[in-house]
Design a protein around this motif. Structure first.
Motif, PDB file in Angstrom:
ATOM      1  N   THR A 185       9.198  -5.916   7.558  1.00  0.00           N
ATOM      2  CA  THR A 185       8.357  -4.892   6.944  1.00  0.00           C
ATOM      3  C   THR A 185       6.889  -5.289   7.071  1.00  0.00           C
ATOM      4  OG1 THR A 185       8.535  -5.950   4.779  1.00  0.00           O
ATOM      5  CG2 THR A 185      10.168  -4.257   5.322  1.00  0.00           C
ATOM      6  N   THR A 186       6.012  -4.333   6.867  1.00  0.00           N
ATOM      7  CA  THR A 186       4.577  -4.603   6.952  1.00  0.00           C
ATOM      8  C   THR A 186       4.193  -5.724   5.985  1.00  0.00           C
ATOM      9  OG1 THR A 186       4.131  -2.296   7.511  1.00  0.00           O
ATOM     10  CG2 THR A 186       2.280  -3.603   6.702  1.00  0.00           C
TER      11      THR A 186
ATOM     12  N   SER B  28       7.022 -10.641   4.077  1.00  0.00           N
ATOM     13  CA  SER B  28       7.688  -9.441   4.564  1.00  0.00           C
ATOM     14  C   SER B  28       9.162  -9.552   4.217  1.00  0.00           C
ATOM     15  CB  SER B  28       7.535  -9.296   6.086  1.00  0.00           C
ATOM     16  OG  SER B  28       6.197  -9.074   6.454  1.00  0.00           O
TER      17      SER B  28
END
Length: 261
Positions: free
Chosen positions: A71-72, A62
């Motif tokens: 982030t995902t 991420s």
């Protein structure tokens, strides 16, 4: 009940051993995140980690946001066997990773041809021996590899060396030394070379121990410096990986949760 690891992150304020005020990165139901490693590339801080679904581990990454969220996660390395401890480093303008490969009995070096993606195996350093988490450093032109091996993956130190990262590797020494399993990247601190290792005396991944070390082809010595116990946040029973760069400090923790979490 089952064990569930999570990652925690904080800004690096200069005191790398300050374990207060970590922000927890929780994993989804049915998964856990562990073994966090940092890598800064083109001024972006990437977080690489073991992404485990209680069946097999893969390596995900991420990007760290300024508010300490991430982030995902995106899977960047998956094999038909378990992967963990994504030790990532740069050498001669190339980016490498040397993950733990579970019960395969191999130590394999990967290179990214399109960072952070496309990790290709380029060198089998060792095979036919069960090893744990792996760390490599370049010390005065010699590459040194630290891991543990055999039936005791906590205290059986295995050191290998090579004059070239992609060359032939030889065994330098095998010793029974308590707290030998790597727990993060070796780093320089207070004019000393510091090796983070795991304390598994009470249970696997119980705590972190930091040792100063000196190594050359003449020999190896180490001394205790500091430790981090699983008390830096509530309700954890283990902590076994520690890394930092100029911007962030990352650590992981282990909790016991219900089977459905």
């Amino acid at each position: 009940m089952k064990n569930k690891w999570f990652i925690a992150i904080k800004e690096n304020n200069g005191d790398i051993f300050d374990t207060s005020s970590f922000t927890h990165i929780q994993s989804p139901i049915g998964k856990y995140y562990a073994d966090p490693f940092l890598f800064k590339h083109n001024n972006i801080n990437y977080l690489f980690f073991e992404d485990y679904d209680y069946k097999k581990g893969v390596i995900s990454y991420s990007i760290i946001n300024k508010d300490l969220t991430i982030t995902t996660p995106t899977v960047v390395l998956e094999e038909n066997f378990h992967l963990s401890f994504p030790n990532i480093f740069k050498e001669n303008d190339k980016i490498y990773m040397i993950p733990e490969m579970g019960d395969t009995g191999n130590i394999v070096l990967y290179e990214s041809t399109e960072f952070p993606f496309n990790w290709n195996p380029i060198k089998t350093i060792a095979h036919g021996i069960r090893t744990s988490d792996i760390e490599i450093i370049n010390q005065d032109g010699t590459y040194w590899l630290f891991t543990t091996h055999g039936n005791n993956l906590d205290d059986s130190l295995l050191v290998m060396y090579s004059d070239s990262l992609l060359g032939d590797w030889k065994v330098f020494g095998i010793d029974q030394i308590q707290h030998s399993r790597p727990a993060g990247k070796i780093f320089e601190y207070d004019n000393k070379l510091i090796k983070p290792v795991q304390d598994c005396t009470k249970l696997y991944g119980y705590g972190l121990v930091f040792k100063s070390m000196q190594i050359s082809k003449k020999g190896y010595v180490e001394d205790f410096v500091k430790r981090i116990d699983p008390n830096w946040t509530e309700d954890i029973i283990g902590t076994h990986t520690f890394n930092f760069n100029e911007d962030y400090i990352v650590i992981d923790g282990k909790k016991q949760v219900n089977d459905y979490e």
